[in-house]
Design a protein around this motif. Structure first.
Motif, short mmCIF file in Angstrom:
data_model
loop_
_atom_site.label_atom_id
_atom_site.label_comp_id
_atom_site.label_asym_id
_atom_site.label_seq_id
_atom_site.Cartn_x
_atom_site.Cartn_y
_atom_site.Cartn_z
N VAL A 49 0.65 -1.20 0.08
CA VAL A 49 -0.02 -0.16 0.09
C VAL A 49 0.99 1.37 0.06
N ALA A 50 0.78 2.17 -0.86
CA ALA A 50 1.70 3.18 -1.36
C ALA A 50 3.07 2.79 -1.05
N TYR A 108 -0.05 -5.50 -11.07
CA TYR A 108 1.40 -4.95 -10.56
C TYR A 108 1.63 -4.24 -12.01
N VAL A 109 1.10 -3.04 -11.82
CA VAL A 109 1.21 -1.93 -13.14
C VAL A 109 2.58 -1.44 -13.15
N GLU A 110 3.16 -1.35 -14.05
CA GLU A 110 4.52 -0.67 -14.31
C GLU A 110 4.29 0.66 -14.98
N PRO A 111 4.95 1.81 -14.73
CA PRO A 111 5.94 1.88 -13.45
C PRO A 111 5.09 2.73 -12.31
N TRP A 112 3.80 2.59 -12.04
CA TRP A 112 3.13 3.36 -11.09
C TRP A 112 2.95 2.24 -10.07
N VAL A 113 3.13 1.11 -10.01
CA VAL A 113 2.84 0.14 -9.09
C VAL A 113 1.42 0.57 -8.43
N VAL A 114 0.47 0.29 -9.24
CA VAL A 114 -0.89 0.34 -8.80
C VAL A 114 -1.60 -1.05 -9.54
N ALA A 115 -2.81 -1.44 -9.22
CA ALA A 115 -3.57 -2.48 -9.89
C ALA A 115 -4.69 -1.91 -10.68
N LEU A 166 -4.46 1.71 -5.52
CA LEU A 166 -3.24 2.38 -5.48
C LEU A 166 -2.36 1.61 -4.52
N GLY A 167 -1.85 0.65 -5.05
CA GLY A 167 -0.83 -0.16 -4.22
C GLY A 167 -0.96 -1.40 -5.18
N SER A 168 0.06 -2.62 -4.95
CA SER A 168 0.05 -3.58 -5.82
C SER A 168 -0.76 -4.70 -5.12
N GLU A 169 -1.17 -5.77 -6.03
CA GLU A 169 -1.87 -6.90 -5.45
C GLU A 169 -1.36 -8.25 -5.92
N TYR A 170 -1.46 -9.37 -5.41
CA TYR A 170 -1.02 -10.64 -5.85
C TYR A 170 -2.28 -11.17 -6.68
#
Length: 586
Positions: A236-237, A546-553, A571-575
Motif C-alpha cells: 500500500v503506497a 502490478y502495473v509498471e511503472p506506477w505500482v498500482v493495480a 493505489l498499491g499492488s496486489e497478488y
C-alpha cells in the motif's frame, strides 16, 4: 512403555473422555462454558524440546486437526458452534518423533441466543458481526443483512437447522460506521420464514488501507451479480503490507483482515477464497526458514493451519523429496483436498529450482505429491534465463542465488470432467495438464499448452498469439474454456508490444487444437501477478495487479464485444483479485 499408553489414549479419546498423559499438561486461558465466538487460548506444557499438534472433537464427531505440529505450545481456538468438545494436544519430541505424549480436555461452548430470539455480537473486526439464531428445527437457515434504511438483503452461507442448538454466522461485507439490520430465514421446502430484524452498527476502520479509484463505474452492462471485489494486497503506497481487503463494486471497503489471530497482516497474503466464508493464505515465518499455510474465517480467526516443516516430515515419511518453500498457490478443490506448490532445489551444475505440487486432505495431511524433476524436460530452461535471485531477490530460499528458476509455477486449477490438474508454469510459458485423478493419478504430463507445446493454434490472429509468463490460469467448470492473464514478458522481450492481455482459450483436447477466443489488450503492462475470470453474465474480468511503472493495480471488466464496462484502480499492488457474489460465494 509408550505403546500401551498410546492404546489407552486412543480408547479414551474415542469415548470422548479426558485423558492426561504423564508429563504433558493442557490449560485453557479461561474456564469452560464460554459463549459461541469466544477466543480460548490453549497452552500445552511438556519438558524438553517438543512439537505440538492441536485437534478438536465435537460431541459425536471425529477429531479434526486445527493446527498441525509446530514448536509453538499455544493455539487460539474460536468456536462458532455450541456444544461439548474435546481438545487434544499431541506432543512429539523433536529429536525422537516416535516419542509422543497425548492429553485431552473437555470444554463446553454455550449459546448466545438464550431468550429464543436472535442476538448480534460485535467481533474484534469492526466490519464483522456474529449473528446467533435460536434452534430452528428442520430445514436450512441463512442469516441476512441490509443497510437499515434499505431492503436489498444479502445472505450468508446456509446451514442445516438444529432442533436443540443455535445457528451462528459471521456477518461480513458491510460498510464502516453504518447502521444495519439483520435477520435469519428458515427454509422448509418451498416455505421461507424470516425473523424480525435486529439492528447493529459497524465500527470505524482501525488501520491504514489502500485507496481505490473508480475511473469507469459499473453500468447495466456490467455483471452486477459479482458485487464484491476481494483484493490480496502486497503493498500500500509502496509500503509492504500484505493485507487482504474487500471492496464493493463502488470501491468502498466492506471487509479487511486485521491480523488478530496467529499471523500478522504484514506477513499474510490470500491465495484463494473458499465457498462458505473462509480464505486460504500463505506467509513466511521464522526469518524465512519456514512457511505457514493458514485458513481463516471472516472474523480473522484461524480455522486450520500447518507449517512447511510439518509437511516436509510427512513428505519424507511417504518417500518424497522435501521442499525449500511454499509459494504462489493454496487452493481448495471440489474433492475437499487443498493443493500447494512447493519449491525443490537440485544441485548442479547448474543448480536448478523445480516445483512440487502437494495435495493435502481436510486435516492438512499429505496424500499425494508431484515432482517436476520426474515428469518435465529439464533441458528446456526458463525462457528468459531467470535465476532465483532475479525471481525472489533477497527472499530467495535456495542455497545458491544463481540457481536456475526453471518453472516458477504459479497457479493450479481443477479439470472437473476428468479430475486432473491444470498448472501454470510461468517461466516455460506453458499451461500443463497433469494426471492427478483426485490424488490417485500417475503424475504424467497429459499435454502442454503454449508456444512449442502440444496444441495447434487457431482463432484470433496476432503477431504473438501465445501467452507468456502468465498468471491465474483457470479451467471454467462445465466448459472447454481456459482463462489466462497474459503478462507478456517474453512477447515484450521479442516484440515492441509491452502490453498485458486477458485471454480465453477454447481447447479441443482430443485433436489438440487451441482456439484463441478472447485476446484483450489491457492498455497497461504488468510484468508480474494478475488475475483472469469469466463472470456470470458472460463478461470477462482481468486484473493487472502490478502495473509498471506506477505500482498500482488495474481491474477491468470487458464485454464479449470488447467494450470496457467497469474499471477499478487500487493505489498499491496486489497478488490476485477476485470478483465474488459475496464473501461467502464465488
Amino acid at each position: 512403555m509408550r505403546a500401551p499408553l498410546a492404546v489407552f489414549s486412543t480408547f479414551f479419546i474415542a469415548a470422548g473422555l479426558a485423558f492426561a498423559d504423564p508429563g504433558l499438561t493442557l490449560t485453557p486461558s479461561i474456564g469452560s462454558s464460554q459463549p459461541v465466538g469466544t477466543s480460548i487460548k490453549w497452552t500445552a506444557s511438556a519438558s524438553g524440546s517438543m512439537w505440538y499438534q492441536f485437534s478438536v472433537q465435537p460431541s459425536g464427531g471425529a477429531f479434526s486437526i486445527v493446527r498441525d505440529f509446530s514448536s509453538s505450545p499455544t493455539f487460539t481456538w474460536t468456536p462458532i458452534d455450541e456444544g461439548q468438545y474435546v481438545i487434544r494436544v499431541v506432543a512429539q519430541a523433536t529429536g525422537s518423533p516416535s516419542t509422543t505424549l497425548t492429553t485431552t480436555q473437555g470444554f463446553a461452548i454455550t449459546t448466545r441466543a438464550l431468550t429464543g430470539f436472535p442476538v448480534v455480537t460485535a467481533t474484534s473486526n469492526p466490519l464483522v458481526a456474529l449473528y446467533s439464531a435460536p434452534p430452528c428445527g428442520t430445514g436450512t437457515i441463512v442469516a441476512q443483512f441490509a443497510i437499515a434504511t434499505q431492503s436489498n438483503w444479502q445472505s450468508t452461507n446456509s446451514k442445516p437447522c438444529s432442533a436443540t442448538a443455535s445457528s451462528n454466522f459471521y456477518i461480513a461485507g458491510m460498510l464502516a460506521a453504518t447502521n444495519y439490520k439483520m435477520r435469519h430465514v428458515v427454509y422448509n421446502g418451498s416455505q421461507a420464514t424470516a425473523s424480525a430484524p435486529v439492528l447493529f452498527t459497524t465500527g470505524a476502520i482501525s488501520q491504514t488501507l489502500p485507496t481505490f479509484q473508480l475511473p469507469t463505474p459499473a453500468t447495466q452492462q456490467s455483471s452486477l451479480a459479482e458485487r464484491v471485489v476481494l483484493h490480496s494486497m502486497l503493498d500500500v503506497a509502496n509500503v509492504k503490507v500484505t493485507l487482504p481487503v474487500a471492496t464493493d463494486i463502488f470501491g468502498r471497503v466492506i471487509w479487511y483482515y486485521n491480523g488478530m489471530y496467529g499471523v500478522p497482516s504484514a506477513l499474510f497474503y490470500i491465495t484463494r477464497p473458499v465457498d462458505g466464508g473462509t480464505m486460504l493464505g500463505l506467509s513466511s515465518c521464522c526469518g524465512g526458514a519456514d512457511y505457514t499455510l493458514l485458513e481463516i474465517d471472516l472474523a480473522g480467526n484461524a480455522v486450520r493451519q500447518t507449517m512447511m516443516s510439518t509437511i516436509n516430515r510427512q513428505l519424507a515419511q511417504l518417500g518424497y523429496e522435501t521442499v525449500k518453500g511454499i509459494h504462489h498457490e493454496a487452493v481448495r478443490f471440489p474433492n475437499g483436498q487443498t493443493l500447494l506448490i512447493g519449491m525443490l532445489e537440485h544441485t548442479g551444475p547448474p543448480d536448478t529450482l523445480g516445483d512440487m505440487i502437494i495435495a493435502l486432505d481436510p486435516n492438512f495431511q499429505v496424500v499425494w505429491a508431484w515432482n517436476s524433476f520426474d515428469h518435465m524436460d529439464q533441458s528446456r530452461g526458463p525462457l528468459l534465463g531467470e535465476t532465483c535471485a532475479i525471481s525472489y531477490g533477497a527472499l530467495c530460499p535456495a542455497q545458491s542465488l544463481s540457481a536456475v528458476d526453471w518453472l516458477h509455477s504459479n497457479s493450479i486449477s481443477y479439470s472437473p470432467d476428468d479430475h486432473n490438474l491444470i498448472v501454470s508454469m510461468r517461466h516455460q510459458d506453458w499451461v500443463v495438464k497433469i494426471d492427478y485423478q483426485d490424488g490417485q493419478g500417475s503424475g504424467n504430463v497429459i499435454w502442454r499448452l503454449g508456444w512449442q507445446g502440444d496444441f495447434t493454434f487457431a482463432g484470433i490472429a496476432d503477431l504473438y498469439p501465445w501467452f507468456s509468463h502468465q498468471h491465474d490460469v483457470d479451467w471454467q467448470p462445465g466448459s472447454d474454456l481456459v482463462t489466462v492473464f497474459d503478462n507478456g514478458n517474453t512477447r515484450c522481450a521479442v516484440t515492441s508490444s509491452c502490453m498485458s492481455r486477458g485471454q480465453v482459450w477454447q481447447l479441443d483436447e482430443e485433436n489438440h487444437i487451441a482456439t484463441l477466443q478472447v485476446n484483450d489488450y489491457l492498455g497497461v503492462y504488468s510484468d508480474r501477478h494478475g488475475s483472469a475470470q469469466i463472470l456470470s453474465n458472460g463478461n470477462y474480468f482481468f486484473s493487472a495487479d502490478y502495473v509498471e511503472p506506477w505500482v498500482v493495480a488495474n481491474h477491468v471488466e470487458i464485454t464479449p464485444s470488447g467494450s470496457a464496462v467497469y474499471d477499478l484502480v487500487t493505489l498499491g499492488s496486489e497478488y490476485r483479485t477476485f470478483r465474488m457474489k459475496s464473501l461467502y460465494q464465488q
